[in-house]
Design a protein around this motif. Structure first.
Motif, short mmCIF file in Angstrom:
data_model
loop_
_atom_site.label_atom_id
_atom_site.label_comp_id
_atom_site.label_asym_id
_atom_site.label_seq_id
_atom_site.Cartn_x
_atom_site.Cartn_y
_atom_site.Cartn_z
N UNK A 103 0.80 -1.22 0.00
CA UNK A 103 0.00 0.00 0.00
C UNK A 103 0.84 1.28 0.00
N UNK A 104 1.76 1.43 -0.96
CA UNK A 104 2.61 2.63 -0.93
C UNK A 104 1.84 3.93 -1.13
N UNK A 105 0.74 3.87 -1.88
CA UNK A 105 -0.05 5.09 -2.10
C UNK A 105 -0.69 5.57 -0.80
N UNK A 106 -1.05 4.65 0.08
CA UNK A 106 -1.60 5.01 1.39
C UNK A 106 -0.53 5.72 2.21
N UNK A 107 0.70 5.22 2.14
CA UNK A 107 1.81 5.85 2.85
C UNK A 107 1.98 7.30 2.38
N UNK A 108 2.00 7.51 1.06
CA UNK A 108 2.19 8.85 0.51
C UNK A 108 1.05 9.78 0.95
N UNK A 109 -0.18 9.30 0.91
CA UNK A 109 -1.33 10.13 1.31
C UNK A 109 -1.27 10.49 2.80
N UNK A 110 -0.81 9.56 3.63
CA UNK A 110 -0.68 9.85 5.06
C UNK A 110 0.39 10.90 5.32
N UNK A 156 1.26 13.29 3.16
CA UNK A 156 0.65 14.55 2.72
C UNK A 156 -0.33 15.09 3.75
N UNK A 157 -1.15 14.21 4.32
CA UNK A 157 -2.12 14.63 5.32
C UNK A 157 -1.44 15.16 6.58
N UNK A 158 -0.33 14.54 6.97
CA UNK A 158 0.40 14.99 8.16
C UNK A 158 1.10 16.32 7.93
N UNK A 159 1.45 16.61 6.68
CA UNK A 159 2.10 17.88 6.35
C UNK A 159 1.11 19.04 6.30
N UNK A 160 -0.16 18.74 6.06
CA UNK A 160 -1.17 19.81 5.92
C UNK A 160 -1.56 20.41 7.24
#
Length: 123
Positions: free
Chosen positions: A110-117, A119-123
């Protein structure tokens, strides 16, 4: 905050042909050794997002631990072959500054889930 992503590299999904070959070689005893080594290698690597940190931990007897602040991450690159995309695994590379990745982990589910998490933590 609890871990939202804490994964070890996948064995079968990352390299299905290698896995099948190792299983075929089990009667020759070398397959068992290959599978044991591969299993230990996968279980001794862990990529995790914990709060505002990304942690890569490697090693069975001796440990190597890399921690990055989510706010310092510039780029998350995901590399997937055709089969990786089918089985939803990939190589995750995390860049902070410079041209070399600070963290690189192959075969991560699930690498796309990692990337989205991230991004969400950076926002």
């Amino acid at each position: 905050m609890t871990s939202q992503y804490a994964e070890h590299p996948a064995m079968f999904r990352n390299n299905p042909l290698g896995f099948i070959l190792a299983v075929i070689l089990v009667p020759a005893a070398i397959g068992i050794l290959i599978l044991m080594f591969w299993y230990l290698k996968c279980k001794s690597t862990k990529l995790e997002i914990n709060g505002n940190e990304v942690i890569l931990e490697k090693g069975l007897l001796s440990k190597e631990r890399t921690e990055l602040s989510v706010s310092g991450i510039r780029t998350v690159k995901i590399n997937q072959s055709f089969f990786n995309r089918l089985f939803k695994v990939g190589t995750v590379s995390i860049f902070t500054a410079g041209d070399n990745p600070e963290i690189q982990a192959a075969g991560m589910p699930r690498p796309e889930v990692f990337r989205e998490l991230v991004k969400a933590a950076q926002a």
